[in-house]
Write an enzyme that holds these catalytic residues in place. Structure first.
Site, PDB file in Angstrom:
ATOM      1  N   THR A  95       0.856  -1.188   0.000  1.00  0.00           N
ATOM      2  CA  THR A  95       0.000   0.000   0.000  1.00  0.00           C
ATOM      3  C   THR A  95       0.891   1.236   0.000  1.00  0.00           C
ATOM      4  OG1 THR A  95      -1.684  -1.181   1.252  1.00  0.00           O
ATOM      5  CG2 THR A  95      -1.873   1.220   1.168  1.00  0.00           C
ATOM      6  N   LYS A 170      -7.061   2.104  -3.178  1.00  0.00           N
ATOM      7  CA  LYS A 170      -6.703   1.474  -1.893  1.00  0.00           C
ATOM      8  C   LYS A 170      -6.671   2.495  -0.753  1.00  0.00           C
ATOM      9  CE  LYS A 170      -5.086  -1.279   1.222  1.00  0.00           C
ATOM     10  NZ  LYS A 170      -6.013  -2.130   1.942  1.00  0.00           N
ATOM     11  N   LYS A 238      -0.022   5.088   8.550  1.00  0.00           N
ATOM     12  CA  LYS A 238       0.739   5.403   7.324  1.00  0.00           C
ATOM     13  C   LYS A 238      -0.223   5.631   6.154  1.00  0.00           C
ATOM     14  CE  LYS A 238       1.738   1.866   4.982  1.00  0.00           C
ATOM     15  NZ  LYS A 238       1.137   1.037   3.925  1.00  0.00           N
TER      16      LYS A 238
HETATM   17  P1  NAP Z   1       4.566  -6.358   7.893  1.00  0.00           P
HETATM   18  O1  NAP Z   1       4.236  -7.674   8.460  1.00  0.00           O
HETATM   19  O2  NAP Z   1       5.039  -5.274   8.799  1.00  0.00           O
HETATM   20  O3  NAP Z   1       5.630  -6.574   6.706  1.00  0.00           O
HETATM   21  C1  NAP Z   1       6.369  -5.508   6.181  1.00  0.00           C
HETATM   22  C2  NAP Z   1       7.371  -6.038   5.164  1.00  0.00           C
HETATM   23  O4  NAP Z   1       8.221  -4.949   4.742  1.00  0.00           O
HETATM   24  C3  NAP Z   1       8.299  -7.116   5.729  1.00  0.00           C
HETATM   25  O5  NAP Z   1       8.650  -8.023   4.733  1.00  0.00           O
HETATM   26  C4  NAP Z   1       9.510  -6.276   6.170  1.00  0.00           C
HETATM   27  O6  NAP Z   1      10.705  -7.012   6.285  1.00  0.00           O
HETATM   28  C5  NAP Z   1       9.586  -5.322   4.997  1.00  0.00           C
HETATM   29  N1  NAP Z   1      10.396  -4.165   5.350  1.00  0.00           N
HETATM   30  C6  NAP Z   1      10.089  -3.171   6.207  1.00  0.00           C
HETATM   31  N2  NAP Z   1      11.090  -2.275   6.278  1.00  0.00           N
HETATM   32  C7  NAP Z   1      12.066  -2.728   5.432  1.00  0.00           C
HETATM   33  C8  NAP Z   1      13.347  -2.245   5.051  1.00  0.00           C
HETATM   34  N3  NAP Z   1      13.813  -1.084   5.551  1.00  0.00           N
HETATM   35  N4  NAP Z   1      14.053  -2.952   4.164  1.00  0.00           N
HETATM   36  C9  NAP Z   1      13.579  -4.108   3.648  1.00  0.00           C
HETATM   37  N5  NAP Z   1      12.376  -4.630   3.954  1.00  0.00           N
HETATM   38  C10 NAP Z   1      11.621  -3.943   4.840  1.00  0.00           C
HETATM   39  O7  NAP Z   1       3.345  -5.720   7.131  1.00  0.00           O
HETATM   40  P2  NAP Z   1       2.098  -6.353   6.347  1.00  0.00           P
HETATM   41  O8  NAP Z   1       0.918  -6.290   7.241  1.00  0.00           O
HETATM   42  O9  NAP Z   1       2.479  -7.614   5.690  1.00  0.00           O
HETATM   43  O10 NAP Z   1       1.898  -5.197   5.266  1.00  0.00           O
HETATM   44  C11 NAP Z   1       2.686  -5.081   4.093  1.00  0.00           C
HETATM   45  C12 NAP Z   1       2.017  -4.042   3.206  1.00  0.00           C
HETATM   46  O11 NAP Z   1       0.672  -4.463   2.920  1.00  0.00           O
HETATM   47  C13 NAP Z   1       1.888  -2.651   3.825  1.00  0.00           C
HETATM   48  O12 NAP Z   1       2.001  -1.699   2.805  1.00  0.00           O
HETATM   49  C14 NAP Z   1       0.466  -2.658   4.380  1.00  0.00           C
HETATM   50  O13 NAP Z   1      -0.056  -1.360   4.496  1.00  0.00           O
HETATM   51  C15 NAP Z   1      -0.245  -3.476   3.327  1.00  0.00           C
HETATM   52  N6  NAP Z   1      -1.477  -4.176   3.754  1.00  0.00           N
HETATM   53  C16 NAP Z   1      -1.532  -4.794   4.967  1.00  0.00           C
HETATM   54  C17 NAP Z   1      -2.700  -5.458   5.315  1.00  0.00           C
HETATM   55  C18 NAP Z   1      -2.868  -6.159   6.650  1.00  0.00           C
HETATM   56  O14 NAP Z   1      -4.014  -6.392   7.036  1.00  0.00           O
HETATM   57  N7  NAP Z   1      -1.796  -6.506   7.355  1.00  0.00           N
HETATM   58  C19 NAP Z   1      -3.797  -5.486   4.439  1.00  0.00           C
HETATM   59  C20 NAP Z   1      -3.690  -4.861   3.198  1.00  0.00           C
HETATM   60  C21 NAP Z   1      -2.506  -4.208   2.868  1.00  0.00           C
HETATM   61  P3  NAP Z   1      11.077  -7.683   7.710  1.00  0.00           P
HETATM   62  O15 NAP Z   1      10.270  -8.948   7.780  1.00  0.00           O
HETATM   63  O16 NAP Z   1      12.530  -7.895   7.628  1.00  0.00           O
HETATM   64  O17 NAP Z   1      10.687  -6.698   8.772  1.00  0.00           O
END
Ligand code: NAP
Length: 286
Positions: A95, A170, A238
Site C-alpha cells: 500500500t 486502496k 501510514k
Molecule cells: P509487515 O508484516 O510489517 O511486513 C512488512 C514487510 O516490509 C516485511 O517483509 C519487512 O521485512 C519489509 N520491510 C520493512 N522495512 C524494510 C526495510 N527497511 N528494508 C527491507 N524490507 C523492509 O506488514 P504487512 O501487514 O504484511 O503489510 C505489508 C504491506 O501491505 C503494507 O504496505 C500494508 O499497508 C499493506 N497491507 C496490509 C494489510 C494487513 O491487514 N496486514 C492489508 C492490506 C494491505 P522484515 O520482515 O525484515 O521486517
C-alpha cells in the site's frame, strides 16, 4: 514461468504460500530471513538479495511496508530494478500513494519492465485463504497475463484504471476503514462512560444501519482485549498519511482524515504501533 516474491511479512508470507500451493516455481527474499523458513520448507527457493532474485524471474511481486521501503529495495543501493529481465512484469502489491506508484511505473517502463500497482483489500485471514481483492492500476494486457497468479492469492480483481489508480482506490478504502473504527470506538467509549452495558451497546451499534459492516469482525477483539496484529496500527496510520499527502497534491481539504491520522499517531506514540489498529479503542476508552 518463474516468480519472485520480496517482502514476507504478515501479508506477503501468506500470499507467497498460496502461489506455492498453486504449484509455481517461486523464489523469495525478505530482509529477515527467518520469516521465509516455512516457505523454504515447502519448496520455495531463497535468494540472498533482491538483485539475484530478479535476475531469475519473469514476474516479481513486492509486498513491502511503505513507499520509502519500496523505493529503497527497488531503487536504492543494491536496488533490483536495474537487474530485472527485459519485458518482465513487476507487481507492487504494497500500500503506497498513487503518485509514487505512477513514478515507479515511469521508471520501470524506461527500463523495459512492465509495472502494475495492485494493492489488496483484505487482511491476514483473507491473505491466508486466498480471498484478497486486488485493486489494479496499469495496462489491461499485462494484468491479463498475471491474472492466474492473482487468482491464487485473491477472489476478485478490480481493474481500476491506469498506473497509480489501484493505489488511489486502496487509500480511499483505508481512509474509510480508519474513520469507521474511530467513530465506533468513540461512540462505544462514551456509551460505556454513560453506564450502558458494553455488550448491549455493541449489539445495538453493530446492528444499526449506521455501522460499517467491517466493524462486526472486530467486535471480539474489543471484547477480549486481544490486539494481536492482523493489520498493524502503524500501517493504518501510514495509509491515512498517504491519503492526506495525496489530498495536498490535488489541493483537496481532508479535515476528518487529518484528525483521524493524528489520533492513530498518538496511539502509535503510546506503544500501540505494532498492535492491531483496532487497539485505538483502548486509547479512547482510557
Ligand atoms: P509487515 O508484516 O510489517 O511486513 C512488512 C514487510 O516490509 C516485511 O517483509 C519487512 O521485512 C519489509 N520491510 C520493512 N522495512 C524494510 C526495510 N527497511 N528494508 C527491507 N524490507 C523492509 O506488514 P504487512 O501487514 O504484511 O503489510 C505489508 C504491506 O501491505 C503494507 O504496505 C500494508 O499497508 C499493506 N497491507 C496490509 C494489510 C494487513 O491487514 N496486514 C492489508 C492490506 C494491505 P522484515 O520482515 O525484515 O521486517
Amino acid at each position: 514461468m518463474k516468480i519472485g516474491f520480496i517482502g514476507l511479512g504478515i501479508m506477503g508470507s501468506r500470499m507467497a504460500a498460496n502461489l506455492l500451493k498453486g504449484g509455481h516455481n517461486l523464489t523469495v527474499y525478505n530482509r529477515t530471513k527467518s520469516k521465509a523458513n516455512e516457505l523454504l520448507k515447502n519448496g520455495a527457493k531463497w535468494a540472498d538479495n533482491p538483485v539475484s532474485l530478479v535476475k531469475e524471474v519473469d514476474v516479481l511481486i513486492t509486498m513491502l511496508e511503505k513507499p520509502d521501503v519500496v523505493n529503497l529495495v527497488a531503487l536504492g543501493e543494491g536496488g533490483f530494478l536495474n537487474a530485472m529481465k527485459p519485458n518482465s512484469i513487476w507487481i507492487d502489491v504494497s500500500t503506497v500513494n498513487p503518485s509514487f506508484s505512477k513514478k515507479l511505473s515511469e521508471t520501470a517502463t524506461a527500463k523495459n519492465v512492465r509495472f502494475l500497482d495492485a494493492p489488496v483489500s483484505g487482511s491476514k485471514v483473507p491473505a491466508e485463504k486466498g480471498e484478497l481483492i486486488f485493486l489494479v492500476g496499469g495496462n489491461e494486457n499485462d494484468l491479463k497475463e498475471v491474472q492466474p497468479l492473482l487468482d491464487l492469492m485473491g477472489s476478485k480483481t478490480l481493474h481500476i484504471g491506469q498506473h497509480g489508480m489501484g493505489s488511489a482506490m486502496k487509500i480511499m478504502i483505508n481512509q474509510m476503514l480508519g474513520q469507521a473504527m474511530l467513530a465506533f470506538s468513540e461512540s462505544l467509549s462514551l456509551g460505556i462512560a454513560m453506564g450502558i452495558d458494553k455488550t448491549k451497546a455493541m449489539d445495538v451499534l453493530l446492528n444499526s444501519a449506521v455501522s460499517a459492516p467491517i466493524l462486526t469482525a472486530f467486535r471480539s477483539r474489543i471484547e477480549e482485549e486481544n490486539y494481536e496484529p492482523n493489520f498493524p496500527l502503524k500501517h493504518l496510520q501510514k495509509d491515512l498519511q498517504l491519503f492526506t499527502d495525496t489530498a495536498f497534491e490535488y489541493q483537496k481539504a481532508t479535515p476528518l482524515t487529518n484528525t483521524a491520522k493524528e489520533v492513530y499517531a498518538i496511539a502509535k506514540q503510546q506503544e500501540m504501533a505494532d498492535l492491531d489498529f483496532s487497539a485505538v479503542f483502548q486509547l479512547l476508552n482510557k
